[in-house]
Every structure is written in structure tokens, then in C-alpha cells.
Design an enzyme around this catalytic site. Sequence first.
Site, PDB file in Angstrom:
ATOM      1  N   GLU A   4       0.802  -1.225   0.000  1.00  0.00           N
ATOM      2  CA  GLU A   4       0.000   0.000   0.000  1.00  0.00           C
ATOM      3  C   GLU A   4       0.834   1.275   0.000  1.00  0.00           C
ATOM      4  O   GLU A   4       0.297   2.368  -0.195  1.00  0.00           O
ATOM      5  CB  GLU A   4      -0.947  -0.008   1.206  1.00  0.00           C
ATOM      6  CG  GLU A   4      -2.046  -1.068   1.086  1.00  0.00           C
ATOM      7  CD  GLU A   4      -2.938  -1.150   2.316  1.00  0.00           C
ATOM      8  OE1 GLU A   4      -2.506  -0.666   3.382  1.00  0.00           O
ATOM      9  OE2 GLU A   4      -4.040  -1.693   2.199  1.00  0.00           O
ATOM     10  N   GLU A  35       7.436 -21.929   7.738  1.00  0.00           N
ATOM     11  CA  GLU A  35       7.894 -21.054   8.817  1.00  0.00           C
ATOM     12  C   GLU A  35       8.957 -21.691   9.704  1.00  0.00           C
ATOM     13  O   GLU A  35       9.509 -21.036  10.572  1.00  0.00           O
ATOM     14  CB  GLU A  35       6.715 -20.632   9.686  1.00  0.00           C
ATOM     15  CG  GLU A  35       6.110 -21.741  10.523  1.00  0.00           C
ATOM     16  CD  GLU A  35       5.034 -21.217  11.461  1.00  0.00           C
ATOM     17  OE1 GLU A  35       5.157 -21.473  12.667  1.00  0.00           O
ATOM     18  OE2 GLU A  35       4.100 -20.555  10.989  1.00  0.00           O
TER      19      GLU A  35
END
Length: 271
Positions: free
Chosen positions: A78, A109
Amino acid sequence: MKTTETPSNYDGLEEMSVRDLLVNINNEDSTVPKAVMRAMPQIEALVPEIVKQLKKGGRLFYIGAGTSGRLGVLDASEIPPTFGMAHGVVIGIIAGGDGAIRKAVEFAEDDTEQAWKDMSEHQINHKDVVIGLAASGSTPYVIGGVSKAKEQGLITGCITCNRNSDLARAVTFPIEVVVGPEFVTGSTRMKSGTAQKLVLNMISTASMIQLGRVKGNKMVDMQLSNNKLVDRGARMLMEELCIGREEAEDLLKKHGSVRQVIEYIRNNARD
């Protein structure tokens, strides 16, 4: 036991009415801003370091897995449209690669070496800042990445929702937003995710403002990528320059951003 794993304050969730579920979730969510406020000194310590490095030509990396990783990618994505900052200045990296944004990648992960490899694809260097995102504070991918970054002399920070975590100990600027047990026990996409999103908003927005990407309270460098944003930009110019809509839209089309129009008008006025 980690705070994020402690039992919910509520039980018998499946027996609650829809109304009770919604009210109780909202009641829990309302505690999050208070937890963020308690972490304000830690947030305040990190932001100037980010601004300093970005002014030197450095970049800001977010690394995370699962919900935390997705939030980092979201915040990074953004920055260019909102503040007109070049792509690649704020970079979000998620364990498992971009495909993990939509679909979880099993065991991604758990690799302590992969985050640094992922960042190295972007030629990470000593001018950059790395923020590790992990509600648990124990994600190996994230801890491995920030540890290597710190070892290489980079500024490191984190956002976690447990106190005294391995992640917090691995960075120079830890941010610990302890929101307490989740409504659904252990579901850190809820309050913990909300807390991380709030802090990311604060970090990136405050940094961009400090870098001069906002004038007054306006996003003068936003990308004019759709009709809504063109309309917003035109209204900014109409207010700032006391001109009509048609002229504002023509100037935007010619110069490409609100800032460029204002600078053009003021430069010509001085001439």
C-alpha cells in the site's frame, strides 16, 4: 504458556447466539488499542531509525509467516499507491513465497535460514531495516531472518504479542503488544492480527509523513490509479489553489500528482 495461547475468556462458543458471538468478539477487539498504547514507547523508538535509514537510501523489510506475513505484505503493497514511494522501498516477504499469501505453505515457517535467503534476493544491505512479524514471537523463519540481519549490522525490530519472546530478544527494537487471550483460543488472526495491523499502520504512515510524503493532512504523492483517486486529487487542488474542477483535472493529467501540480503553480508564480 505464551499469552497468545492461553484459554479464551469465553467458553461454549458454539452455544452462543450470533448476536452474542459478535458482541463478545467486539468486546475483545476493543481492548487492542489499549495494548498498542502500552507499547507506544517501543514504537516511538523504532520509527526514527526507519526514517533515518530510508533517508540514506535504505529500505524497510517486513518478514513473517502466516497471518503476520500477510499483514506485512499488505502494508508494503500500500505504500506506493498511497504515498507515491517507489516500489521496492518497503518490501513484504512471507514464508513460503507469494503463493503463501493465498494458501498456507506447510512447514515454511520452520526454516531458520530461508528468510535471509529471501531477503538476499533483494540485495539486502547494511542501510536496510528488517522488522520481524510474529504474534507468537517464536517463529523460526522470522527469528532466523532478524538474527542474521542484526549479525550483518542492520537495524532490526519486531512486532510480537508475547512478552520476553525469543524474537524480541533477537532484535534491537522489539515491540511487544500483549493483547491477552484470543476469543477463539490461540487464533492469533484475531486480536493479535489486529494489533499488528495497527502498529504497521502507525510505523509506515508516521515514517512516510516524516519523509515528507504528506502535506497538511493530504496524500499529495498518491498514485492516480483510478477514478476515485483522480477525483480526490482534483478536490485537493480545487481547495488548495481555488480553481475549478476542469482545470484541476487538466493539471493532474499534465503533471501526474497533486504535489507536482502545486510545485508547478508556485514556481510559475515566483517567476
